[in-house]
Design an enzyme around this catalytic site. Structure first.
Site, PDB file in Angstrom:
ATOM      1  N   HIS A 188      66.666   2.416   7.910  1.00  0.00           N
ATOM      2  CA  HIS A 188      65.807   3.009   8.525  1.00  0.00           C
ATOM      3  C   HIS A 188      65.277   4.610   9.140  1.00  0.00           C
ATOM      4  CE1 HIS A 188      63.096  -0.826   8.142  1.00  0.00           C
ATOM      5  NE2 HIS A 188      62.773   0.665   8.136  1.00  0.00           N
ATOM      6  N   GLU A 429      68.578  -1.491 -19.366  1.00  0.00           N
ATOM      7  CA  GLU A 429      69.142  -1.345 -17.926  1.00  0.00           C
ATOM      8  C   GLU A 429      70.176  -1.702 -18.227  1.00  0.00           C
ATOM      9  OE1 GLU A 429      66.644  -2.255 -14.430  1.00  0.00           O
ATOM     10  OE2 GLU A 429      66.144  -3.423 -15.736  1.00  0.00           O
ATOM     11  N   ASP A 453      70.992   0.271 -12.954  1.00  0.00           N
ATOM     12  CA  ASP A 453      71.701  -1.002 -13.074  1.00  0.00           C
ATOM     13  C   ASP A 453      71.818  -0.856 -15.063  1.00  0.00           C
ATOM     14  OD1 ASP A 453      71.267  -3.499 -11.198  1.00  0.00           O
ATOM     15  OD2 ASP A 453      69.347  -3.375 -12.028  1.00  0.00           O
ATOM     16  N   CYS A 500      63.655   6.510 -15.656  1.00  0.00           N
ATOM     17  CA  CYS A 500      63.429   6.076 -14.559  1.00  0.00           C
ATOM     18  C   CYS A 500      64.405   5.267 -13.105  1.00  0.00           C
ATOM     19  CB  CYS A 500      61.923   4.881 -14.233  1.00  0.00           C
ATOM     20  SG  CYS A 500      62.993   3.518 -14.758  1.00  0.00           S
TER      21      CYS A 500
END
Ligand code: PEP
Ligand code: MG
Length: 538
Positions: A188, A429, A453, A500
């Protein structure tokens, strides 16, 4: 001069003095109390104060870094108000006659243990939040809470680790950089630092010792290096690097409103990747031309049950409407592997990345798929939609998907529910999809190459495993050849082809992608202007 290495989570150069941030922690003492009511009142008062702090942290984070990051403080408020958590604390005070600090400490230990033993990764992650809120209450109770305002300005913060609540408390204008000994690129705190545009290093090989306080230092977020007491030569080099980076950033603003076009006049569609409705602000702020990947599975994560058709429809419709006719490509559910939701009840797998995920779930659990398709088709009436399917490996899958889409259309027709036109595409992918892209292309309007991927499956390197970093080559010729082959096969069938995955933002490859004939690049909103500049230079 001391030089240390870290993992950069945000590129930039910062030069300034070090402030070593140490948590003012005091061991929790165990004391027997006599006045139970007074102790309960002490706990209540500390809890109220912690609540107030969390509320203002939420407001501050909302202003500084956005709604998604601010949510953590909303979660903290809910946890702090949790019935079981509070009951456990008050019981220890009442029944065992223990002091409030100890009651909070013991409850924290017990709850953390409970969360850590859960199978669900999201729930395991909540253990850190329990620790964070408990420490807040304890530090209020024993008066050791440190105010970040004690920090001289502006500084490079060096810390062992920082909880998100600590990071957001700092006045942004006082932070030049953050250097953390622990952490990970996806923690985070790293995400917050990235959103705040602060050069930051995590997993840095540094001693967190107050002896460094006030020493001159440089954080080179491009090279992942941290210099303490830099020599004159290093300092001069870093000042020059910083100057260039500052100029670069200022220049980028000039890219707003400009066309994303190469020198020879080829327009590249420059789109953004998003994870939810809240990210559309960043897309618009960065003058992106569309959305090339909306990871719809995020709508399914962090909840107890499937999102309804209505909920999904509202989310898709909002994104499409806000993009005002610009392209929005929504990827159907890519759950499984590292993105798990308990209510899917996916049996434990030996190799989840090679397992029951994405389209495999949708084609097995058609009810789930049909609900999403209904929501997507209904939303298509509100903008320029593209629907994209993940993890494809065969023509058979696309044929079946298209049959289901046609059935959903008929169903909506029967119910007299409107839908618009939309494009259908698939993610490339898997190496299988790239290799048979000539066979797949005639069935679709577009391909979008998921290099994250595609790289892991081509190189047989788990994308989650940081210890394999030395073996991982994102520019591996095998990956580039598969990309080239995919683009060529798309064009032969009149389909368009984009990227992407993260590699789309790799500026070292932009010229090569353009030479290969790429039509679209979809990247994190923050990279848009820089990539537009790079494309215009090609
Ligand atoms: C990819 O695999 O490159 C991709 C864009 O999808 P995700 O990162 O969500 O798996
Ligand atoms: Mg993927």
């Amino acid at each position: 001069m001391i030089v240390r290495e870290g993992k950069s989570v945000f590129k930039g150069v910062a030069i300034g003095k070090i402030f070593v941030y140490k948590k003012a922690e005091k061991a929790v003492t165990k004391e027997i109390i006599t006045d139970v009511d007074a102790e309960l009142a002490r706990f209540q008062e500390a809890k109220d104060k912690a609540m107030e702090q969390l509320k203002s942290l939420y407001e501050k984070a909302l202003r500084d870094v956005g709604e998604e990051e601010a949510m953590i403080f909303d979660v903290h408020q809910m946890l702090l108000d949790d019935l079981d958590y509070n009951e456990s604390i008050t019981n220890i005070i009442k029944e065992e006659k223990m002091n409030a600090e100890y009651a909070v400490f013991m409850t924290c230990e017990q709850f953390m243990g409970m969360f850590l033993s859960m199978d669900d990764e999201y729930m395991r992650g909540r253990a850190a939040d329990i620790e964070d809120i408990s420490k807040r209450v304890i530090s209020i109770l024993n008066g050791t809470q440190v105010s970040p305002e004690a920090m001289p300005e502006p500084v490079i913060i060096v810390a062992e680790d920082l909880a998100p609540s600590e990071t957001v408390q700092f006045d942004k204008s006082k932070i030049l950089a953050i250097v953390i000994q622990k952490g990970s690129a996806n923690s985070h705190t790293a995400i917050l630092a990235r959103t705040m545009n602060i050069p930051s290093l995590v997993t840095t090989d540094i001693e967190v010792d107050t002896k460094y306080n006030g020493r001159m230092a440089v954080v080179d977020g491009f090279a992942g290096l941290f210099y303490i007491n830099p020599d004159d030569e290093t300092m001069a080099k870093m000042e020059e690097k910083k100057k260039r980076a500052d100029e670069q950033r200022a220049l980028l603003q000039e890219m707003r409103g400009k066309e994303t076009v190469t020198k020879s006049g080829k327009h590249i569609h420059l789109y953004s990747n998003i994870g939810g409705v809240q990210d559309v602000d960043a897309v618009l702020e960065n003058d992106s031309e569309g959305i090339g990947l909306f990871r719809s599975e995020f709508l399914y994560l962090g909840r107890d049950d499937y999102p309804t058709e209505e909920e999904q429809f509202e989310a898709y419709k909002t994104v499409l409407s806000r993009m005002q006719g610009k392209k929005v490509i929504i990827r159907t559910l890519d759950i499984g592997a590292d993105k798990q939701a308990d209510y899917f009840n996916i049996p434990k797998e030996e190799n989840p990345a090679l397992g029951f995920r994405a389209i495999r779930i949708c084609l097995t659990r058609e009810d789930v798929f049909r609900t999403q398709l209904r929501a997507l088709l209904r939303a298509s009436a509100f903008g320029n939609l593209g629907i994209m399917f993940p993890m494809i490996i065969s023509v058979k899958e696309i044929v079946r998907i298209k049959e289901i889409v046609d059935e959903v259309k008929l169903e909506l027709d029967r119910e007299d529910i409107a839908y618009g036109n939309f494009e259908l595409g698939i993610m490339i992918e898997t190496p299988a999809a790239a290799v048979i892209s000539d066979l797949l292309a005639p069935h679709v309007d577009f391909f979008s190459i998921g290099t994250n991927d595609l790289s892991q499956y081509t190189l047989a390197i788990d994308r989650q495993n940081q210890s394999l970093d030395n073996f991982f080559d994102p520019h591996h010729e095998a990956i580039l050849r598969l990309i080239q082959m995919t683009i060529e096969n798309a064009h032969k069938s009149g389909a368009w082809c984009g990227i992407c995955g993260e590699l789309g933002a790799d500026m070292e490859l932009t010229a090569r992608f353009i030479q290969m004939g790429i039509d679209e690049l979809s990247v994190s909103p923050g990279y848009t202007l820089e990539l537009r500049k790079r494309i215009r230079e090609c």
